[in-house]
Design a protein around this motif. Structure first.
Motif, mmCIF file in Angstrom:
data_model
loop_
_atom_site.group_PDB
_atom_site.id
_atom_site.type_symbol
_atom_site.label_atom_id
_atom_site.label_comp_id
_atom_site.label_asym_id
_atom_site.label_seq_id
_atom_site.Cartn_x
_atom_site.Cartn_y
_atom_site.Cartn_z
ATOM 1 N N ALA A 51 2.337 -23.758 19.178
ATOM 2 C CA ALA A 51 3.123 -23.998 20.390
ATOM 3 C C ALA A 51 2.578 -23.178 21.558
ATOM 4 O O ALA A 51 2.149 -22.038 21.377
ATOM 5 N N ASN A 52 2.587 -23.794 22.713
ATOM 6 C CA ASN A 52 2.264 -23.081 23.953
ATOM 7 C C ASN A 52 3.589 -22.535 24.486
ATOM 8 O O ASN A 52 4.372 -23.273 25.089
ATOM 9 N N LEU A 53 3.863 -21.271 24.246
ATOM 10 C CA LEU A 53 5.180 -20.701 24.538
ATOM 11 C C LEU A 53 5.531 -20.686 26.015
ATOM 12 O O LEU A 53 6.703 -20.527 26.373
ATOM 13 N N ILE A 54 4.551 -20.865 26.888
ATOM 14 C CA ILE A 54 4.846 -20.940 28.320
ATOM 15 C C ILE A 54 5.531 -22.263 28.643
ATOM 16 O O ILE A 54 6.455 -22.311 29.446
ATOM 17 N N MET A 55 5.101 -23.330 27.964
ATOM 18 C CA MET A 55 5.602 -24.668 28.283
ATOM 19 C C MET A 55 6.457 -25.294 27.184
ATOM 20 O O MET A 55 7.158 -26.261 27.437
ATOM 21 N N GLU A 56 6.379 -24.753 25.973
ATOM 22 C CA GLU A 56 7.038 -25.402 24.840
ATOM 23 C C GLU A 56 7.949 -24.432 24.096
ATOM 24 O O GLU A 56 7.783 -23.223 24.169
ATOM 25 N N GLU A 57 8.889 -25.031 23.387
ATOM 26 C CA GLU A 57 9.734 -24.257 22.470
ATOM 27 C C GLU A 57 9.658 -24.950 21.116
ATOM 28 O O GLU A 57 9.297 -26.113 21.025
ATOM 29 N N TYR A 58 9.975 -24.207 20.065
ATOM 30 C CA TYR A 58 9.847 -24.755 18.723
ATOM 31 C C TYR A 58 11.026 -24.351 17.855
ATOM 32 O O TYR A 58 11.731 -23.375 18.127
ATOM 33 N N SER A 59 11.215 -25.128 16.816
ATOM 34 C CA SER A 59 12.187 -24.790 15.776
ATOM 35 C C SER A 59 11.601 -25.314 14.465
ATOM 36 O O SER A 59 10.750 -26.209 14.464
ATOM 37 N N PHE A 60 12.031 -24.727 13.359
ATOM 38 C CA PHE A 60 11.526 -25.200 12.072
ATOM 39 C C PHE A 60 12.557 -25.009 10.981
ATOM 40 O O PHE A 60 13.475 -24.196 11.100
ATOM 41 N N LYS A 61 12.372 -25.818 9.923
ATOM 42 C CA LYS A 61 13.189 -25.718 8.722
ATOM 43 C C LYS A 61 12.238 -25.556 7.556
ATOM 44 O O LYS A 61 11.154 -26.126 7.533
ATOM 45 N N LEU A 62 12.659 -24.757 6.595
ATOM 46 C CA LEU A 62 11.878 -24.535 5.381
ATOM 47 C C LEU A 62 12.632 -25.104 4.180
ATOM 48 O O LEU A 62 13.850 -25.021 4.114
ATOM 49 N N HIS A 63 11.878 -25.652 3.258
ATOM 50 C CA HIS A 63 12.462 -25.998 1.958
ATOM 51 C C HIS A 63 11.385 -25.841 0.906
ATOM 52 O O HIS A 63 10.193 -25.809 1.212
ATOM 53 N N THR A 64 11.790 -25.710 -0.324
ATOM 54 C CA THR A 64 10.824 -25.508 -1.400
ATOM 55 C C THR A 64 10.105 -26.804 -1.706
ATOM 56 O O THR A 64 10.664 -27.893 -1.568
ATOM 57 N N ALA A 65 8.866 -26.654 -2.120
ATOM 58 C CA ALA A 65 8.028 -27.838 -2.428
ATOM 59 C C ALA A 65 8.372 -28.399 -3.781
ATOM 60 O O ALA A 65 8.889 -27.769 -4.640
#
Length: 83
Positions: free
Chosen positions: A69-83
């Motif tokens: 992510a380009n933190l100046i222009m973008e924001e992010y979120s994520f989710k984790l789960h087991t494989a």
């Protein structure tokens, strides 16, 4: 343990999104006038091999901050789960 990260990266709301604007115009041309405020982003899926969920979160967060992510222009979120 293997974890799967599902990461969503979107342009910050205050940044113009010309791609989203073009899609919105196309949808309106298809008589889908009820659709408004289209934003286009990225979805990244990756696998992380980590001892704990906390370590996996730290690794994914670091990858997002340093590369994905380009933190100046973008924001992010994520989710984790087991494989």
């Amino acid at each position: 343990m293997k974890y799967i990260a599902e990461i969503d990266i979107m342009t910050r709301p205050e940044i113009l999104d010309p791609q989203g604007k073009a899609v919105k115009l196309g949808l309106h041309n298809l008589q889908m006038d009820s659709i408004d405020n289209v934003r286009i982003g990225k979805h990244v899926r990756l696998e992380v091999d980590a001892e704990t969920e906390e370590k996996a979160r730290e690794t994914v967060d670091s990858a997002c901050r340093q590369l994905l992510a380009n933190l100046i222009m973008e924001e992010y979120s994520f989710k984790l789960h087991t494989a």
